[in-house]
Scaffold this active site. Structure first.
Site, PDB file in Angstrom:
ATOM      1  N   ASP A   1       0.996  -1.233   0.022  1.00 42.70           N
ATOM      2  CA  ASP A   1      -0.030  -0.018   0.058  1.00 42.70           C
ATOM      3  C   ASP A   1       1.016   1.141  -0.072  1.00 42.70           C
ATOM      4  O   ASP A   1       1.599   1.588   1.094  1.00 42.70           O
ATOM      5  CB  ASP A   1      -0.723  -0.014   1.279  1.00 42.70           C
TER       6      ASP A   1
ATOM      7  N   TYR B   1      -8.057  13.864  -8.969  1.00 40.58           N
ATOM      8  CA  TYR B   1      -7.327  13.311  -9.623  1.00 40.58           C
ATOM      9  C   TYR B   1      -6.568  14.053 -10.664  1.00 40.58           C
ATOM     10  O   TYR B   1      -5.109  13.793 -10.822  1.00 40.58           O
ATOM     11  CB  TYR B   1      -8.220  12.032 -10.567  1.00 40.58           C
TER      12      TYR B   1
ATOM     13  N   ALA C   1      -6.330   4.062 -21.296  1.00 44.38           N
ATOM     14  CA  ALA C   1      -5.680   2.756 -21.839  1.00 44.38           C
ATOM     15  C   ALA C   1      -6.732   1.734 -21.268  1.00 44.38           C
ATOM     16  O   ALA C   1      -6.985   1.623 -19.929  1.00 44.38           O
ATOM     17  CB  ALA C   1      -4.277   2.462 -21.142  1.00 44.38           C
TER      18      ALA C   1
END
Length: 266
Positions: A81, A174, A207
């Site tokens: 993580d 983001y 992608a």
């Protein structure tokens, strides 16, 4: 004139671009860019790859599949993580334990989500930033502390996004994280040069892989695909090929750069 085609080309044959290198790839479980990168570095002759991910089952499945094809001595998995400093350190240590050094780190871990700013919670904002930007920072810092003591330094390749350049509704967290990855790449590259380490980034647009398809609406995927110059989304290996280029000797004078794997550069 380039004729757009919805059919991707065949993946080109390997050329030994990473022969003898040891590589770490984060978020490498499954069929996305990380998994494709782990496969491509092995195809390009890497001595070994250490793959990390938070999803234990997919990580184990990916490691077993790669080991069956390329040999168990060349593939190692370590749950990681990237928001946990101890797990990041353990991932890099696994590579030095198995291969004696870390030649290449590919920072692929990132977390998305969709929320407009007016409704976005602090937790949504912070979680995306912590995985995508802070995680890249943690891994970069750990790799530099290892690579600075190696005679040949090393290479770091970060996964950014065209959203770090271009606006998209619902993606403020983001986009901010990926723009931060680009800025981190530039600044860290200047500092790392004296350590013999190059740091660059790729900036893909779309992608396609099975996990992305599960969390994205068909309407959004169709809209994003229609904006691509070739009229199709990228295959994960097409992004991985650019990562391999940046990790290898053909890019020996490149550092601090973000390479768009798309026509959607601003």
């Amino acid at each position: 004139m380039i004729r757009a085609s919805s059919t991707p080309p065949a993946c080109p044959p390997p050329h030994g671009l990473l022969a003898g290198r040891s590589v770490v790839v984060t978020a490498a479980a499954g069929s996305g860019i990380g998994g494709a990168t782990a496969r491509r570095v092995l195809e390009e002759g890497a001595e070994g790859v250490v793959i990390g991910d938070t999803h234990a089952r997919r990580l184990d499945e990916s490691a077993r599949a790669l080991a069956a094809e390329f040999g168990p001595e060349r593939v190692h998995a370590e749950r990681c993580d990237v928001t946990d400093e101890d797990e990041v350190r353990a991932l890099l240590d696994a590579c030095t334990t198995h291969h004696g050094r870390v030649d290449v780190l590919v920072n692929n871990a990132g977390l998305g989500g969709t929320a407009e700013v007016v409704e976005m919670t602090d937790e949504q904002w912070s979680r995306v930033l912590d995985v995508t930007l802070n995680g890249t920072f943690r891994c970069t810092r750990a790799a530099l502390r290892t690579m600075r003591d190696q005679p040949d330094g090393g290479v770091i390749v970060n996964n950014a996004s065209v959203v770090g350049w271009r606006a998209q509704r619902g993606q403020a967290h983001y986009a901010a994280a990926k723009a931060g990855v680009m800025a981190l790449t530039r600044c860290a590259a200047l500092e790392a040069a004296e350590l013999g380490v190059r740091i660059n980034a790729v900036s893909p647009s779309l992608a396609m892989h099975e996990n992305l398809a599960k969390v994205t609406t068909p309407e959004l995927l169709a809209d994003l695909t229609s904006q691509e110059a070739f009229g199709r989304y990228a295959e994960p290996w097409e992004v991985a090929n650019v990562i391999v280029f940046l990790a290898g000797d053909y890019s020996s004078y490149m550092t601090g750069e973000t390479v768009a794997v798309s026509s959607r550069h601003p």
